[in-house]
Design a protein around this motif. Structure first.
Motif, mmCIF file in Angstrom:
data_model
loop_
_atom_site.group_PDB
_atom_site.id
_atom_site.type_symbol
_atom_site.label_atom_id
_atom_site.label_comp_id
_atom_site.label_asym_id
_atom_site.label_seq_id
_atom_site.Cartn_x
_atom_site.Cartn_y
_atom_site.Cartn_z
ATOM 1 N N GLU A 169 -2.931 9.906 -8.535
ATOM 2 C CA GLU A 169 -3.225 10.544 -7.347
ATOM 3 C C GLU A 169 -4.514 9.760 -6.444
ATOM 4 N N ALA A 170 -5.182 9.107 -6.919
ATOM 5 C CA ALA A 170 -6.525 8.484 -6.296
ATOM 6 C C ALA A 170 -5.653 7.143 -5.415
ATOM 7 N N LEU A 171 -4.900 6.582 -6.242
ATOM 8 C CA LEU A 171 -3.907 5.400 -5.511
ATOM 9 C C LEU A 171 -3.184 5.807 -4.627
ATOM 10 N N LEU A 172 -2.469 7.027 -4.798
ATOM 11 C CA LEU A 172 -1.552 7.300 -3.636
ATOM 12 C C LEU A 172 -2.499 7.759 -2.519
ATOM 13 N N GLN A 173 -3.817 8.578 -2.505
ATOM 14 C CA GLN A 173 -4.573 8.712 -1.352
ATOM 15 C C GLN A 173 -4.906 7.408 -0.840
ATOM 16 N N LYS A 174 -5.375 6.508 -1.266
ATOM 17 C CA LYS A 174 -5.544 5.334 -0.997
ATOM 18 C C LYS A 174 -4.625 4.673 -0.167
ATOM 19 N N ARG A 175 -3.360 4.786 -0.691
ATOM 20 C CA ARG A 175 -2.118 4.176 0.024
ATOM 21 C C ARG A 175 -1.797 4.662 1.332
ATOM 22 N N LEU A 176 -1.965 6.205 1.165
ATOM 23 C CA LEU A 176 -1.811 6.787 2.732
ATOM 24 C C LEU A 176 -2.779 6.493 3.524
#
Length: 186
Positions: free
Chosen positions: A89-96
């Motif tokens: 989730e942290a990775l996807l937040q960073k990606r977005l």
């Protein structure tokens, strides 16, 4: 106080890159003029050419700089001592957030930066895929990811997700995480 050797040069280069990104966000690629970059970076126009051969070189460096900064953040997330889905989730937040930063400029800037950007961009993207594969493998070792999933293929799927959210970012991320946690089977 005396600055370390090269510090002033790094500051100028960073200022030039930040000014370039600001202009791209405000004016788009067609509005990017070296005179304006120099003015915003508070350097002489000739100073730009001490660091970059031409506009293409400046854009290529900007893409690489921002991409590698993003990858360093992703690497930190992947290697955290935290549960798989927390890291994902942290990775996807960073990606977005990274996608929002570029606001549709990525492809245009990349095309302008290189005559044939595909091999160069694929080389950059490979590092992101490697980090995602590492994340999947750690999730499998943790027991949070099915062992039958192929880590490389799963990394490609996750890399493809979150590229162009059509919903508000928080709602998109929440739904994406639900799909990844539960899958799509009934």
């Amino acid at each position: 106080m005396v600055s370390p050797p090269g510090a002033l040069a790094k500051d100028k280069k960073r200022a030039i890159l930040e000014a370039t990104l600001a202009i791209l966000r405000e004016e788009g690629l067609s509005g990017l003029k070296m005179e304006e970059v120099a003015r915003r970076a508070e350097v002489g126009k000739g100073t730009i050419y001490l660091y970059f051969r031409d506009k293409k070189d400046l854009l290529k460096c900007l893409v690489e700089e921002r991409t590698w900064a993003f990858y360093r953040e992703v690497e930190g997330i992947v290697r955290l001592r935290a549960p798989f889905f927390t890291r994902l989730e942290a990775l996807l937040q960073k990606r977005l957030a990274w996608i929002a930063e570029w606001r549709g400029l990525w492809a245009a800037v990349a095309r302008e930066a290189a005559d044939d950007p595909l091999p160069w961009l694929q080389g950059l993207h490979q590092h992101y895929l490697d980090l995602l594969e590492e994340l999947i493998q750690s999730g499998q070792a943790e027991g949070a990811v099915r062992p039958g999933l192929h880590p490389r293929a799963t990394a490609h799927v996750i890399a493809a997700l979150g590229c162009t959210p059509q919903l508000e970012v928080e709602a998109y991320l929440e739904h994406l995480m639900e799909v990844l946690r539960k899958g799509v089977a009934p």
